[in-house]
Design a protein around this motif. Structure first.
Motif, PDB file in Angstrom:
ATOM      1  N   SER A   1       5.497  18.501 -16.647  1.00 40.39           N
ATOM      2  CA  SER A   1       6.144  17.212 -16.405  1.00 40.39           C
ATOM      3  C   SER A   1       5.818  16.143 -17.446  1.00 40.39           C
ATOM      4  O   SER A   1       6.708  15.461 -17.916  1.00 40.39           O
ATOM      5  CB  SER A   1       5.737  16.719 -15.017  1.00 40.39           C
ATOM      6  N   TYR A   2       4.536  15.974 -17.778  1.00 39.64           N
ATOM      7  CA  TYR A   2       4.163  14.927 -18.734  1.00 39.64           C
ATOM      8  C   TYR A   2       2.863  15.254 -19.454  1.00 39.64           C
ATOM      9  O   TYR A   2       2.055  16.038 -18.960  1.00 39.64           O
ATOM     10  CB  TYR A   2       4.050  13.557 -18.046  1.00 39.64           C
ATOM     11  N   ALA A   3       2.696  14.633 -20.626  1.00 36.14           N
ATOM     12  CA  ALA A   3       1.445  14.699 -21.390  1.00 36.14           C
ATOM     13  C   ALA A   3       0.872  13.288 -21.439  1.00 36.14           C
ATOM     14  O   ALA A   3       1.598  12.320 -21.650  1.00 36.14           O
ATOM     15  CB  ALA A   3       1.691  15.211 -22.806  1.00 36.14           C
ATOM     16  N   GLY A   4      -0.404  13.171 -21.281  1.00 36.23           N
ATOM     17  CA  GLY A   4      -1.063  11.873 -21.277  1.00 36.23           C
ATOM     18  C   GLY A   4      -1.779  11.682 -19.969  1.00 36.23           C
ATOM     19  O   GLY A   4      -1.822  12.587 -19.139  1.00 36.23           O
ATOM     20  N   PRO A   5      -2.358  10.559 -19.818  1.00 34.03           N
ATOM     21  CA  PRO A   5      -2.310   9.365 -20.656  1.00 34.03           C
ATOM     22  C   PRO A   5      -3.315   9.429 -21.811  1.00 34.03           C
ATOM     23  O   PRO A   5      -4.302  10.159 -21.753  1.00 34.03           O
ATOM     24  CB  PRO A   5      -2.697   8.248 -19.677  1.00 34.03           C
ATOM     25  N   ALA A   6      -3.059   8.620 -22.826  1.00 35.65           N
ATOM     26  CA  ALA A   6      -3.986   8.436 -23.937  1.00 35.65           C
ATOM     27  C   ALA A   6      -4.123   6.927 -24.159  1.00 35.65           C
ATOM     28  O   ALA A   6      -3.115   6.229 -24.278  1.00 35.65           O
ATOM     29  CB  ALA A   6      -3.481   9.125 -25.195  1.00 35.65           C
ATOM     30  N   TYR A   7      -5.357   6.435 -24.178  1.00 34.02           N
ATOM     31  CA  TYR A   7      -5.631   4.992 -24.237  1.00 34.02           C
ATOM     32  C   TYR A   7      -6.387   4.599 -25.503  1.00 34.02           C
ATOM     33  O   TYR A   7      -7.278   5.330 -25.946  1.00 34.02           O
ATOM     34  CB  TYR A   7      -6.524   4.570 -23.065  1.00 34.02           C
ATOM     35  N   VAL A   8      -6.055   3.432 -26.061  1.00 35.45           N
ATOM     36  CA  VAL A   8      -6.839   2.803 -27.136  1.00 35.45           C
ATOM     37  C   VAL A   8      -6.809   1.289 -26.932  1.00 35.45           C
ATOM     38  O   VAL A   8      -5.902   0.761 -26.285  1.00 35.45           O
ATOM     39  CB  VAL A   8      -6.305   3.117 -28.559  1.00 35.45           C
ATOM     40  N   TYR A   9      -7.789   0.613 -27.511  1.00 36.36           N
ATOM     41  CA  TYR A   9      -7.779  -0.848 -27.514  1.00 36.36           C
ATOM     42  C   TYR A   9      -6.856  -1.276 -28.654  1.00 36.36           C
ATOM     43  O   TYR A   9      -7.081  -0.915 -29.808  1.00 36.36           O
ATOM     44  CB  TYR A   9      -9.180  -1.421 -27.719  1.00 36.36           C
TER      45      TYR A   9
ATOM     46  N   ALA B   1      10.504  18.158  -9.119  1.00 37.91           N
ATOM     47  CA  ALA B   1      10.957  17.092 -10.026  1.00 37.91           C
ATOM     48  C   ALA B   1      10.359  15.763  -9.564  1.00 37.91           C
ATOM     49  O   ALA B   1      11.030  14.939  -8.966  1.00 37.91           O
ATOM     50  CB  ALA B   1      12.476  17.026 -10.035  1.00 37.91           C
ATOM     51  N   PRO B   2       9.056  15.566  -9.807  1.00 39.02           N
ATOM     52  CA  PRO B   2       8.404  14.351  -9.322  1.00 39.02           C
ATOM     53  C   PRO B   2       8.953  13.108 -10.020  1.00 39.02           C
ATOM     54  O   PRO B   2       9.464  13.183 -11.127  1.00 39.02           O
ATOM     55  CB  PRO B   2       6.935  14.565  -9.673  1.00 39.02           C
ATOM     56  N   ASN B   3       8.843  11.992  -9.363  1.00 39.66           N
ATOM     57  CA  ASN B   3       9.298  10.723  -9.919  1.00 39.66           C
ATOM     58  C   ASN B   3       8.182  10.150 -10.800  1.00 39.66           C
ATOM     59  O   ASN B   3       7.447   9.271 -10.380  1.00 39.66           O
ATOM     60  CB  ASN B   3       9.666   9.767  -8.778  1.00 39.66           C
ATOM     61  N   VAL B   4       8.060  10.665 -12.005  1.00 37.38           N
ATOM     62  CA  VAL B   4       6.987  10.259 -12.915  1.00 37.38           C
ATOM     63  C   VAL B   4       7.442   9.046 -13.719  1.00 37.38           C
ATOM     64  O   VAL B   4       8.533   9.041 -14.280  1.00 37.38           O
ATOM     65  CB  VAL B   4       6.602  11.410 -13.872  1.00 37.38           C
ATOM     66  N   THR B   5       6.610   8.020 -13.764  1.00 38.44           N
ATOM     67  CA  THR B   5       6.873   6.835 -14.582  1.00 38.44           C
ATOM     68  C   THR B   5       5.643   6.568 -15.435  1.00 38.44           C
ATOM     69  O   THR B   5       4.543   7.030 -15.103  1.00 38.44           O
ATOM     70  CB  THR B   5       7.138   5.587 -13.708  1.00 38.44           C
ATOM     71  N   PRO B   6       5.788   5.803 -16.511  1.00 36.19           N
ATOM     72  CA  PRO B   6       4.612   5.468 -17.315  1.00 36.19           C
ATOM     73  C   PRO B   6       3.536   4.759 -16.481  1.00 36.19           C
ATOM     74  O   PRO B   6       2.341   4.994 -16.665  1.00 36.19           O
ATOM     75  CB  PRO B   6       5.170   4.548 -18.402  1.00 36.19           C
ATOM     76  N   GLN B   7       3.952   3.917 -15.532  1.00 35.72           N
ATOM     77  CA  GLN B   7       2.994   3.191 -14.715  1.00 35.72           C
ATOM     78  C   GLN B   7       2.248   4.105 -13.751  1.00 35.72           C
ATOM     79  O   GLN B   7       1.084   3.869 -13.452  1.00 35.72           O
ATOM     80  CB  GLN B   7       3.706   2.063 -13.943  1.00 35.72           C
TER      81      GLN B   7
ATOM     82  N   VAL C   1       2.324   7.913 -22.998  1.00 41.14           N
ATOM     83  CA  VAL C   1       2.591   9.080 -22.168  1.00 41.14           C
ATOM     84  C   VAL C   1       3.951   9.651 -22.576  1.00 41.14           C
ATOM     85  O   VAL C   1       4.871   8.904 -22.880  1.00 41.14           O
ATOM     86  CB  VAL C   1       2.551   8.730 -20.658  1.00 41.14           C
ATOM     87  N   THR C   2       4.033  10.961 -22.638  1.00 41.54           N
ATOM     88  CA  THR C   2       5.286  11.657 -22.920  1.00 41.54           C
ATOM     89  C   THR C   2       5.768  12.264 -21.616  1.00 41.54           C
ATOM     90  O   THR C   2       5.027  13.017 -20.977  1.00 41.54           O
ATOM     91  CB  THR C   2       5.069  12.762 -23.975  1.00 41.54           C
ATOM     92  N   ILE C   3       7.003  11.935 -21.222  1.00 46.24           N
ATOM     93  CA  ILE C   3       7.536  12.380 -19.935  1.00 46.24           C
ATOM     94  C   ILE C   3       8.815  13.178 -20.161  1.00 46.24           C
ATOM     95  O   ILE C   3       9.724  12.725 -20.851  1.00 46.24           O
ATOM     96  CB  ILE C   3       7.815  11.182 -19.007  1.00 46.24           C
ATOM     97  N   ARG C   4       8.864  14.358 -19.568  1.00 46.60           N
ATOM     98  CA  ARG C   4      10.048  15.214 -19.672  1.00 46.60           C
ATOM     99  C   ARG C   4      11.194  14.689 -18.814  1.00 46.60           C
ATOM    100  O   ARG C   4      10.980  14.170 -17.722  1.00 46.60           O
ATOM    101  CB  ARG C   4       9.723  16.638 -19.239  1.00 46.60           C
ATOM    102  N   THR C   5      12.417  14.859 -19.295  1.00 45.30           N
ATOM    103  CA  THR C   5      13.603  14.498 -18.531  1.00 45.30           C
ATOM    104  C   THR C   5      13.771  15.426 -17.337  1.00 45.30           C
ATOM    105  O   THR C   5      14.059  14.982 -16.230  1.00 45.30           O
ATOM    106  CB  THR C   5      14.862  14.567 -19.423  1.00 45.30           C
ATOM    107  N   ASN C   6      13.568  16.720 -17.565  1.00 46.72           N
ATOM    108  CA  ASN C   6      13.720  17.724 -16.508  1.00 46.72           C
ATOM    109  C   ASN C   6      12.450  18.563 -16.410  1.00 46.72           C
ATOM    110  O   ASN C   6      12.302  19.539 -17.141  1.00 46.72           O
ATOM    111  CB  ASN C   6      14.918  18.635 -16.797  1.00 46.72           C
ATOM    112  N   PRO C   7      11.548  18.183 -15.514  1.00 49.29           N
ATOM    113  CA  PRO C   7      10.324  18.981 -15.343  1.00 49.29           C
ATOM    114  C   PRO C   7      10.665  20.416 -14.959  1.00 49.29           C
ATOM    115  O   PRO C   7      11.713  20.673 -14.369  1.00 49.29           O
ATOM    116  CB  PRO C   7       9.597  18.269 -14.205  1.00 49.29           C
ATOM    117  N   GLY C   8       9.785  21.323 -15.322  1.00 48.56           N
ATOM    118  CA  GLY C   8      10.026  22.725 -14.990  1.00 48.56           C
ATOM    119  C   GLY C   8       8.922  23.592 -15.549  1.00 48.56           C
ATOM    120  O   GLY C   8       7.755  23.225 -15.492  1.00 48.56           O
TER     121      GLY C   8
END
Length: 149
Positions: free
Chosen positions: A105-113, A31-37, A72-79
């Protein structure tokens, strides 16, 4: 003979302790501590977010130094890996970025201007989808949709 038995017992206890440490270390890292940053980069500040039911959250971030948005899409409970996605679209410039697949755990990142532009963004976890249109601009009213497919 007696000292050999002590060495054997001490060695066995060492293996058990090491095994317990590895097992507990594995559980903690599941359960990593994933944040958008952590996903987009430390210069990206969260400017909007949308819950994906109780499964997680999709985040919209912005970096004022380069004018880029990141989602970025981040799951509440990774697994166990589940179908996940994240996307962002700038209608004015027709720029689009996404990421999708089976993730733990998460999908992304996806970037645009996106500087000075409205953006549409969203994502999914399993069968729950969220989309946010005309976001983060004064010119239009934001429109959010959550659906289960």
């Amino acid at each position: 003979m007696r000292s050999m038995r002590k060495v054997g017992i001490i060695g066995a206890l060492g293996v058990l302790v090491a095994g317990a440490t590895v097992a507990s270390g594995t559980a903690a890292s599941a359960a990593p501590n994933v944040t958008p940053q952590k996903v987009c980069g430390s210069a990206y500040k969260t400017v909007n977010s949308a819950p994906i039911g109780s499964l997680g959250t999709v985040y919209l971030t912005y970096n004022s130094s380069n004018g880029k948005n990141c989602v970025v899409t981040i799951r509440t409970n990774p697994g166990t890996a589940k179908e996940m996605s994240t996307y962002i679209y700038v209608p004015d410039t027709d720029e689009y970025a996404d990421d999708h697949g089976n993730y733990t755990s998460y999908a992304g990142p996806a970037y645009v201007y996106g500087k000075a532009h409205c953006v549409s963004w969203g994502g999914n976890i399993a069968n729950v989808y969220v989309s946010v249109d005309n976001s983060n601009c004064a010119a239009r009213i934001e429109h959010r949709v959550t659906e289960i497919r």
